[in-house]
Design a protein around this motif. Structure first.
Motif, PDB file in Angstrom:
ATOM      1  N   GLU A 225       0.823  -1.205   0.000  1.00  0.00           N
ATOM      2  CA  GLU A 225       0.000   0.000   0.000  1.00  0.00           C
ATOM      3  C   GLU A 225       0.862   1.263   0.000  1.00  0.00           C
ATOM      4  OE1 GLU A 225      -3.109   2.133   3.079  1.00  0.00           O
ATOM      5  OE2 GLU A 225      -3.181  -0.063   2.883  1.00  0.00           O
ATOM      6  N   LEU A 226       2.006   1.201   0.697  1.00  0.00           N
ATOM      7  CA  LEU A 226       2.889   2.355   0.819  1.00  0.00           C
ATOM      8  C   LEU A 226       3.904   2.456  -0.321  1.00  0.00           C
ATOM      9  CD1 LEU A 226       3.596   2.130   4.651  1.00  0.00           C
ATOM     10  CD2 LEU A 226       2.152   3.823   3.499  1.00  0.00           C
ATOM     11  N   GLY A 227       3.958   1.439  -1.180  1.00  0.00           N
ATOM     12  CA  GLY A 227       4.920   1.441  -2.275  1.00  0.00           C
ATOM     13  C   GLY A 227       6.294   0.945  -1.889  1.00  0.00           C
ATOM     14  N   VAL A 228       6.442   0.391  -0.693  1.00  0.00           N
ATOM     15  CA  VAL A 228       7.745  -0.098  -0.231  1.00  0.00           C
ATOM     16  C   VAL A 228       8.080  -1.443  -0.866  1.00  0.00           C
ATOM     17  CG1 VAL A 228       9.050  -0.884   1.787  1.00  0.00           C
ATOM     18  CG2 VAL A 228       7.624   1.172   1.940  1.00  0.00           C
ATOM     19  N   LEU A 229       7.119  -2.357  -0.904  1.00  0.00           N
ATOM     20  CA  LEU A 229       7.387  -3.689  -1.454  1.00  0.00           C
ATOM     21  C   LEU A 229       7.788  -3.589  -2.920  1.00  0.00           C
ATOM     22  CD1 LEU A 229       7.345  -6.713  -0.683  1.00  0.00           C
ATOM     23  CD2 LEU A 229       5.038  -6.815  -1.642  1.00  0.00           C
ATOM     24  N   GLN A 230       7.185  -2.678  -3.651  1.00  0.00           N
ATOM     25  CA  GLN A 230       7.492  -2.540  -5.071  1.00  0.00           C
ATOM     26  C   GLN A 230       8.953  -2.150  -5.304  1.00  0.00           C
ATOM     27  OE1 GLN A 230       4.821  -1.645  -3.427  1.00  0.00           O
ATOM     28  NE2 GLN A 230       3.064  -1.144  -4.723  1.00  0.00           N
ATOM     29  N   GLU A 231       9.545  -1.478  -4.330  1.00  0.00           N
ATOM     30  CA  GLU A 231      10.942  -1.071  -4.471  1.00  0.00           C
ATOM     31  C   GLU A 231      11.909  -2.234  -4.285  1.00  0.00           C
ATOM     32  OE1 GLU A 231      11.938   1.723  -5.525  1.00  0.00           O
ATOM     33  OE2 GLU A 231      10.159   2.986  -5.333  1.00  0.00           O
ATOM     34  N   VAL A 232      11.559  -3.191  -3.435  1.00  0.00           N
ATOM     35  CA  VAL A 232      12.483  -4.286  -3.142  1.00  0.00           C
ATOM     36  C   VAL A 232      12.070  -5.591  -3.818  1.00  0.00           C
ATOM     37  CG1 VAL A 232      13.232  -3.301  -0.959  1.00  0.00           C
ATOM     38  CG2 VAL A 232      11.264  -4.830  -0.984  1.00  0.00           C
ATOM     39  N   LEU A 233      10.797  -5.721  -4.181  1.00  0.00           N
ATOM     40  CA  LEU A 233      10.313  -6.941  -4.826  1.00  0.00           C
ATOM     41  C   LEU A 233       9.241  -6.564  -5.855  1.00  0.00           C
ATOM     42  CD1 LEU A 233      11.237  -9.858  -4.214  1.00  0.00           C
ATOM     43  CD2 LEU A 233       9.099 -10.178  -2.958  1.00  0.00           C
ATOM     44  N   PRO A 234       9.649  -5.884  -6.935  1.00  0.00           N
ATOM     45  CA  PRO A 234       8.670  -5.400  -7.915  1.00  0.00           C
ATOM     46  C   PRO A 234       7.907  -6.516  -8.615  1.00  0.00           C
ATOM     47  CG  PRO A 234      10.920  -5.145  -8.737  1.00  0.00           C
ATOM     48  CD  PRO A 234      11.030  -5.517  -7.290  1.00  0.00           C
ATOM     49  N   GLU A 235       8.424  -7.739  -8.549  1.00  0.00           N
ATOM     50  CA  GLU A 235       7.743  -8.867  -9.198  1.00  0.00           C
ATOM     51  C   GLU A 235       6.477  -9.289  -8.450  1.00  0.00           C
ATOM     52  OE1 GLU A 235      12.157  -8.970  -9.860  1.00  0.00           O
ATOM     53  OE2 GLU A 235      10.845  -8.802  -8.113  1.00  0.00           O
ATOM     54  N   SER A 236       6.321  -8.802  -7.228  1.00  0.00           N
ATOM     55  CA  SER A 236       5.216  -9.248  -6.377  1.00  0.00           C
ATOM     56  C   SER A 236       4.033  -8.295  -6.481  1.00  0.00           C
ATOM     57  CB  SER A 236       5.690  -9.333  -4.925  1.00  0.00           C
ATOM     58  OG  SER A 236       4.671  -9.856  -4.099  1.00  0.00           O
ATOM     59  N   GLY A 237       2.893  -8.814  -6.923  1.00  0.00           N
ATOM     60  CA  GLY A 237       1.680  -8.017  -7.029  1.00  0.00           C
ATOM     61  C   GLY A 237       0.686  -8.363  -5.930  1.00  0.00           C
ATOM     62  N   LYS A 238      -0.511  -7.833  -6.050  1.00  0.00           N
ATOM     63  CA  LYS A 238      -1.552  -8.075  -5.060  1.00  0.00           C
ATOM     64  C   LYS A 238      -1.887  -9.560  -4.971  1.00  0.00           C
ATOM     65  CE  LYS A 238      -6.289  -6.853  -3.812  1.00  0.00           C
ATOM     66  NZ  LYS A 238      -7.507  -6.097  -4.218  1.00  0.00           N
ATOM     67  N   ARG A 239      -1.934 -10.214  -6.130  1.00  0.00           N
ATOM     68  CA  ARG A 239      -2.257 -11.645  -6.155  1.00  0.00           C
ATOM     69  C   ARG A 239      -1.229 -12.445  -5.360  1.00  0.00           C
ATOM     70  NH1 ARG A 239      -2.762 -15.275 -11.729  1.00  0.00           N
ATOM     71  NH2 ARG A 239      -3.241 -17.282 -10.725  1.00  0.00           N
ATOM     72  N   GLU A 240       0.046 -12.092  -5.504  1.00  0.00           N
ATOM     73  CA  GLU A 240       1.105 -12.805  -4.783  1.00  0.00           C
ATOM     74  C   GLU A 240       1.020 -12.533  -3.276  1.00  0.00           C
ATOM     75  OE1 GLU A 240       1.759 -13.188  -8.773  1.00  0.00           O
ATOM     76  OE2 GLU A 240       1.791 -11.224  -7.793  1.00  0.00           O
ATOM     77  N   ALA A 241       0.680 -11.307  -2.901  1.00  0.00           N
ATOM     78  CA  ALA A 241       0.507 -11.000  -1.481  1.00  0.00           C
ATOM     79  C   ALA A 241      -0.618 -11.837  -0.883  1.00  0.00           C
ATOM     80  CB  ALA A 241       0.226  -9.509  -1.299  1.00  0.00           C
ATOM     81  N   GLU A 242      -1.682 -12.006  -1.654  1.00  0.00           N
ATOM     82  CA  GLU A 242      -2.799 -12.847  -1.194  1.00  0.00           C
ATOM     83  C   GLU A 242      -2.373 -14.311  -1.113  1.00  0.00           C
ATOM     84  OE1 GLU A 242      -5.658 -11.868  -4.140  1.00  0.00           O
ATOM     85  OE2 GLU A 242      -6.415 -10.102  -3.057  1.00  0.00           O
ATOM     86  N   LYS A 243      -1.489 -14.718  -2.030  1.00  0.00           N
ATOM     87  CA  LYS A 243      -0.980 -16.096  -2.007  1.00  0.00           C
ATOM     88  C   LYS A 243      -0.175 -16.348  -0.743  1.00  0.00           C
ATOM     89  CE  LYS A 243      -0.711 -20.019  -4.258  1.00  0.00           C
ATOM     90  NZ  LYS A 243      -1.929 -20.783  -4.597  1.00  0.00           N
ATOM     91  N   LEU A 244       0.589 -15.350  -0.304  1.00  0.00           N
ATOM     92  CA  LEU A 244       1.346 -15.487   0.943  1.00  0.00           C
ATOM     93  C   LEU A 244       0.399 -15.686   2.118  1.00  0.00           C
ATOM     94  CD1 LEU A 244       3.916 -15.328   2.684  1.00  0.00           C
ATOM     95  CD2 LEU A 244       3.597 -12.840   2.743  1.00  0.00           C
ATOM     96  N   ALA A 245      -0.671 -14.907   2.174  1.00  0.00           N
ATOM     97  CA  ALA A 245      -1.631 -15.052   3.264  1.00  0.00           C
ATOM     98  C   ALA A 245      -2.250 -16.453   3.260  1.00  0.00           C
ATOM     99  CB  ALA A 245      -2.719 -13.990   3.141  1.00  0.00           C
TER     100      ALA A 245
END
Length: 391
Positions: A225-245
């Motif tokens: 949400e803050l744009g931090v993950l995109q800086e260190v792991l740009p390959e990870s989208g919302k779908r991947e975050a949901e997959k982690l959960a």
């Protein structure tokens, strides 16, 4: 005045010997050991701060028969080698200059001056080794009790001193925080782009530490949400975050311990080339790279039975892929892949000319052997005869 609880580690005889050598008034327990003791957690590492210069620390320890190693002497850190566990002793410091990646420091004499250069209030707690009284200069005890992770002073200034503090904030928030601190999250989002200047090893290490925590999924969503993950792991989208959960729910359901590589794999699309690129960028070890690539290939062979999958891909990779599909991996516990009881020479002895046909026949028999659940050699020979008859 808050006091450190009388934990087992505070009564260590070898630690008392070290304190006697340095002088109790010259020494304070600091950081994680103090913080975690206040929370009743197990203590693994003990750090001490002292106004004594590193050379004097070494001399005093030598006189007391305590061996030391100058592990970070340029920055004032000496490690005392003790039977009950090593202790890092660092001379009080103040920052002279910082550039977001490294700091130039000078030695100091004031405890508060040393505390003011630390990252979070809950990490700037100092305990007297004899009285166990805690010196808390920035409200760290209150923050700890409230489940609040706050930067010391201005959050943006702390982050500009060391950009890695952005990732450290999210890790500490996952471990100790109940509510998000608005100033901290705002600063992390605003300065997220500074993470690009950090070494990839440091970023990878922080990511792994975060992903090893019990449930980092809410933090990952906030980082996105803050744009931090995109800086260190740009390959990870919302779908991947949901997959982690989803993965974390599977781990809990089936009683599987957290694993950073498995969770990192969940945060990446199932594309081996992407996994390889991320592994190279984060400077992962060879075994970590192979595992990440294997899990990234999870759309292949995942229709196989669990033991067949483990036979072809290895137990660790199979477990990861089963959990990512919400399947129970318990059948893999303690399982070791059997040895295929057939050699190519036996096929040649039955009249098949040496060459590709031998390999194809061997593979066909092995595939049927795996599909049938690894039967004994008698059945393997029957499968071989059937295959040869088909030729």
């Amino acid at each position: 005045m808050t006091q450190l609880p009388q934990a087992d580690w505070t009564r260590r005889e070898d630690l008392a010997q070290l304190i006697a050598a340095l002088g109790a008034d010259n020494t304070r327990y600091v950081g994680g050991a103090v913080r975690d003791s206040l929370l009743g957690k197990d203590i693994h590492d003990i750090d001490c701060a002292t106004p004594l210069l590193p050379a004097e620390v070494i001399d005093r320890c030598k006189e007391a028969g305590i061996r030391t190693v100058p592990t970070g002497i340029d920055h004032g850190t000496v490690t005392a080698i003790l039977p009950g566990g090593n202790v890092e002793i660092t001379t009080l410091r103040r920052d002279v200059s910082t550039d977001g990646r490294r700091a130039t420091v000078a030695f100091a004499q004031e405890w508060k001056e040393d505390a003011s250069r630390r990252d979070f209030t809950i990490n700037a707690l100092y305990a007297h080794p004899e009285t166990l009284e805690i010196s808390d200069y920035f409200g760290g005890v209150e923050d700890l009790e409230a489940g609040r992770v706050r930067f010391i002073g201005d959050a943006r200034e702390r982050i500009r001193e060391d950009h890695l503090r952005i990732l450290r904030y999210f890790r500490f928030q996952t471990r100790f925080g109940d509510d998000w601190d608005d100033e901290a999250t705002s600063a992390c989002g605003e300065l997220a782009s500074t993470l690009k200047g950090l070494s990839r090893e440091r970023v990878g290490w922080e990511l792994q530490n975060l992903l090893n925590l019990p449930d980092p999924s809410p933090t990952i969503f906030m980082m996105r949400e803050l744009g931090v993950l995109q800086e260190v792991l740009p390959e990870s989208g919302k779908r991947e975050a949901e997959k982690l959960a989803e993965l974390i729910r599977s781990e809990r359901e089936f009683g599987v311990e957290p694993d950073a590589m498995r969770r990192l794999a969940a945060l990446l699309p199932p594309v081996p080339a992407v996994a390889e690129a991320v592994s190279a960028r984060l400077r992962l070890s060879r075994s970590q790279r192979e595992r990440l690539a294997c899990v990234a290939a999870r759309d292949m062979r995942d229709g196989d039975a669990p033991l067949a999958l483990a036979y072809y891909e290895g137990v660790d990779c199979a477990r990861d892929r089963l959990l990512l599909t919400r399947a129970d991996p318990s059948v893999l516990e303690g399982w070791e892949a059997p040895q295929f009881p057939l050699k190519g020479g036996e096929i040649v002895e039955r009249g098949v000319a040496k060459g590709p046909q031998v390999a194809r026949t061997l593979q066909a028999v092995e595939r049927k052997w795996v599909e049938e659940g690894f039967p004994d050699r008698t059945r393997v020979l029957a499968l071989l005869e059937s295959e040869l008859a088909a030729l």
